[in-house]
Design a protein around this motif. Structure first.
Motif, short mmCIF file in Angstrom:
data_model
loop_
_atom_site.label_atom_id
_atom_site.label_comp_id
_atom_site.label_asym_id
_atom_site.label_seq_id
_atom_site.Cartn_x
_atom_site.Cartn_y
_atom_site.Cartn_z
N ILE A 41 10.81 -3.10 3.38
CA ILE A 41 9.72 -2.53 4.16
C ILE A 41 10.29 -1.49 5.13
O ILE A 41 9.76 -0.38 5.27
CB ILE A 41 8.95 -3.64 4.93
CG1 ILE A 41 8.16 -4.52 3.95
CG2 ILE A 41 8.03 -3.03 5.98
CD1 ILE A 41 6.97 -3.86 3.30
N ALA A 42 11.40 -1.86 5.78
CA ALA A 42 12.05 -0.90 6.70
C ALA A 42 12.50 0.34 5.93
O ALA A 42 12.33 1.47 6.40
CB ALA A 42 13.24 -1.57 7.39
N ALA A 43 13.05 0.12 4.74
CA ALA A 43 13.50 1.25 3.92
C ALA A 43 12.31 2.15 3.54
O ALA A 43 12.39 3.37 3.60
CB ALA A 43 14.21 0.75 2.67
N LEU A 44 11.20 1.51 3.19
CA LEU A 44 10.01 2.27 2.78
C LEU A 44 9.49 3.13 3.93
O LEU A 44 9.12 4.29 3.74
CB LEU A 44 8.94 1.31 2.29
CG LEU A 44 7.59 1.91 1.84
CD1 LEU A 44 7.79 2.89 0.70
CD2 LEU A 44 6.63 0.80 1.41
N ARG A 45 9.50 2.55 5.13
CA ARG A 45 9.01 3.31 6.29
C ARG A 45 9.88 4.55 6.53
O ARG A 45 9.37 5.62 6.81
CB ARG A 45 9.05 2.44 7.55
CG ARG A 45 7.98 1.36 7.58
CD ARG A 45 7.98 0.68 8.96
NE ARG A 45 7.32 -0.61 8.94
CZ ARG A 45 6.00 -0.78 8.95
NH1 ARG A 45 5.21 0.28 9.01
NH2 ARG A 45 5.49 -1.99 8.92
N THR A 75 23.03 -1.26 4.35
CA THR A 75 23.18 -1.24 5.81
C THR A 75 22.00 -1.95 6.45
O THR A 75 22.16 -2.76 7.38
CB THR A 75 23.21 0.22 6.34
OG1 THR A 75 24.23 0.92 5.65
CG2 THR A 75 23.49 0.24 7.84
N ILE A 76 20.80 -1.63 5.96
CA ILE A 76 19.60 -2.28 6.50
C ILE A 76 19.67 -3.78 6.23
O ILE A 76 19.43 -4.61 7.12
CB ILE A 76 18.32 -1.68 5.87
CG1 ILE A 76 18.27 -0.16 6.13
CG2 ILE A 76 17.08 -2.35 6.44
CD1 ILE A 76 17.11 0.54 5.43
N LYS A 113 19.62 -6.92 8.81
CA LYS A 113 18.64 -8.02 8.72
C LYS A 113 19.37 -9.35 8.62
O LYS A 113 18.93 -10.36 9.19
CB LYS A 113 17.72 -7.84 7.52
CG LYS A 113 16.89 -6.57 7.54
CD LYS A 113 15.89 -6.56 8.68
CE LYS A 113 15.11 -5.25 8.70
NZ LYS A 113 14.38 -5.05 9.97
N ALA A 114 20.49 -9.37 7.89
CA ALA A 114 21.26 -10.60 7.77
C ALA A 114 21.85 -11.00 9.12
O ALA A 114 21.85 -12.18 9.48
CB ALA A 114 22.36 -10.43 6.72
N ALA A 164 3.41 -3.59 -0.18
CA ALA A 164 3.45 -2.23 0.35
C ALA A 164 2.18 -1.46 -0.01
O ALA A 164 1.65 -0.69 0.78
CB ALA A 164 4.69 -1.50 -0.17
N ALA A 165 1.70 -1.69 -1.23
CA ALA A 165 0.47 -1.02 -1.65
C ALA A 165 -0.73 -1.58 -0.89
O ALA A 165 -1.59 -0.83 -0.42
CB ALA A 165 0.28 -1.19 -3.16
N ALA A 166 -0.78 -2.90 -0.73
CA ALA A 166 -1.93 -3.53 -0.08
C ALA A 166 -2.01 -3.15 1.39
O ALA A 166 -3.10 -2.97 1.94
CB ALA A 166 -1.86 -5.05 -0.25
N GLU A 167 -0.86 -3.04 2.04
CA GLU A 167 -0.85 -2.78 3.48
C GLU A 167 -0.81 -1.28 3.80
O GLU A 167 -0.70 -0.90 4.96
CB GLU A 167 0.34 -3.49 4.13
CG GLU A 167 0.21 -5.01 4.04
CD GLU A 167 1.40 -5.74 4.66
OE1 GLU A 167 2.24 -5.09 5.32
OE2 GLU A 167 1.48 -6.97 4.47
N GLY A 168 -0.89 -0.46 2.77
CA GLY A 168 -0.92 0.97 3.01
C GLY A 168 0.41 1.55 3.45
O GLY A 168 0.47 2.65 4.00
N LEU A 169 1.51 0.83 3.20
CA LEU A 169 2.83 1.35 3.58
C LEU A 169 3.33 2.35 2.56
O LEU A 169 4.16 3.19 2.85
CB LEU A 169 3.82 0.20 3.70
CG LEU A 169 3.52 -0.81 4.80
CD1 LEU A 169 4.36 -2.07 4.63
CD2 LEU A 169 3.77 -0.18 6.16
#
Lengths: 160, 220
Positions: free
Chosen positions: A43-47, A64-65, A69-70, B41-46
């Motif tokens: 999720i962090a990577a996607l952002r 790295t991310i 997180k670990a 990611a798709a559901a939350e709009g990310l």
């Protein structure tokens, strides 16, 4: 990579790196927390993804991310003051037999953070030294040293 | 790779690799975790774009949508990877696979292909379509099921009466075929003209809609 390199679609990046990240997390935080860390990592990577340079080392970047997180997971666990010698990578779960070498993985879990990450990145995620260095944010030489120190410590504490 | 070769260290390396708790099931688990991530990611709009592939009488179609609507439908001849790469360049690289997000599109296409749907009710994202293409494809989108227009008629509606060649190009570049029914545009004499998805598909769609009599003989 050419100057015209563009970022691959995120799904391709996810598919290409999910095994390395999963293995890394499984070995560094254990089965119970691996999925949470995995989700948080990607999720962090996607952002951050669209701001990335296309010629970045994507695997080192996402590890790295995952590494961070670990570390968070380890700190949170330390705050909860779980007794030492907790089961880690070999933790039993439904349908998952315990790893055959719990002693070794408990010892890996007990290594200092950088050594632990170096060992796991090398032997679980199969990363070359250059990528390990990028993932844990140090020079290649320092990564090599952490790896060797970690191995030396393991040889000392783990019965052959 | 390493200068280290003494026996005990080597065996520790082997042992670390051998007992790697992940290796056996890792790929399966990682794939499942990645699928959960993509759906979330798709559901939350990310993610900016979600896509999936679906089987149809015209082959395996790729469909992709943004938060605005369906942005792309591609026939299998366009390689899925290159379709995604172009979407990454033109819209955003934040692209994930999500069957759930595209479920309404899948259902409506299935209904259409089985003759149970005559018009699509999914929002469209026109961002891959330029100003002239917008005029041409808007005019095209207004052609009803079962109807056809000629290239020059569409050019007229689009405000480009002499531009039937340009109109043909805009139709050929339709990023959302079938749903924006560019197959309903024919030559003035009734000849099929062109179709980016191939004339066999154009004929099939027109026969499905009853605009063309089912014909045994392949065109002259």
């Amino acid at each position: 990579m050419g100057v015209s390199a563009t970022l691959p679609p995120f799904q391709g990046f996810l598919d290409a790196n999910r095994d390395a990240v999963w293995r890394f997390l499984l070995a560094s935080v254990g089965r119970e927390e691996a999925d949470d860390c995995f989700q948080e990592t990607f999720i962090a990577a996607l952002r951050a993804y669209p701001r990335l340079r296309a010629d970045s080392n994507l695997r080192a970047w996402v590890l790295t991310i995952a590494h961070n997180k670990a570390l968070d997971a380890h700190r949170a666990r330390a705050r909860r003051a779980v007794p030492v010698s907790e089961p880690d990578a070999g933790a039993e779960g439904p349908g998952h037999p315990p790893a055959r070498d719990d002693v070794l993985w408990t010892a890996v879990n007990g290594l200092p953070a950088r050594q632990r990450s170096a060992v796991v990145l090398r032997f679980v995620a199969d990363l070359p030294h250059r990528d390990i260095a990028a993932a844990i944010g140090c020079s290649e030489e320092a990564a090599r040293r952490s790896l060797h120190e970690g191995l030396a410590k393991l040889r000392k504490v783990v019965p052959a | 790779m390493s200068s280290v070769s003494d026996g005990s260290r080597e065996s520790m390396r082997q042992r670390l690799r051998r007992v790697d708790p992940a290796r056996r099931q890792a790929s399966v688990e990682a794939a499942a975790a990645a699928a959960r991530l993509a759906e979330r990611a798709a559901a939350e709009g990310l993610a900016d774009i979600a896509y999936t592939q679906l089987d149809s009488p015209l082959g395996r179609l790729m469909v992709a949508g943004t938060s605005s609507g369906l942005v792309r439908l591609a026939f299998p001849e366009e390689q899925p990877d290159s379709v995604l790469e172009r979407l990454a360049t033109r819209i955003s690289p934040r692209i994930v696979h999500s069957a759930t997000r595209l479920e309404p599109v899948r259902r409506q296409l299935e209904e259409y292909f089985t003759g149970r749907r005559r018009r699509f009710e999914v929002p469209l994202d026109w961002s891959l379509i330029g100003p002239f293409g917008w005029r041409v494809l808007s005019a095209t989108a207004a052609i009803p099921y079962g109807g056809v227009l000629s290239y020059s008629e569409v050019a007229g509606v689009a405000g480009s009466p002499r531009g039937s060649r340009a109109t043909g190009n805009a139709l050929g570049a339709n990023p959302i075929p079938i749903v924006i029914p560019c197959h309903r545009v024919l030559r003035s004499g009734g000849a099929l003209g062109g179709y980016a998805g191939g004339l066999e598909r154009k004929r099939w769609l027109l026969e499905l809609e009853g605009a063309l009599a089912p014909s045994q003989q392949r065109r002259a």
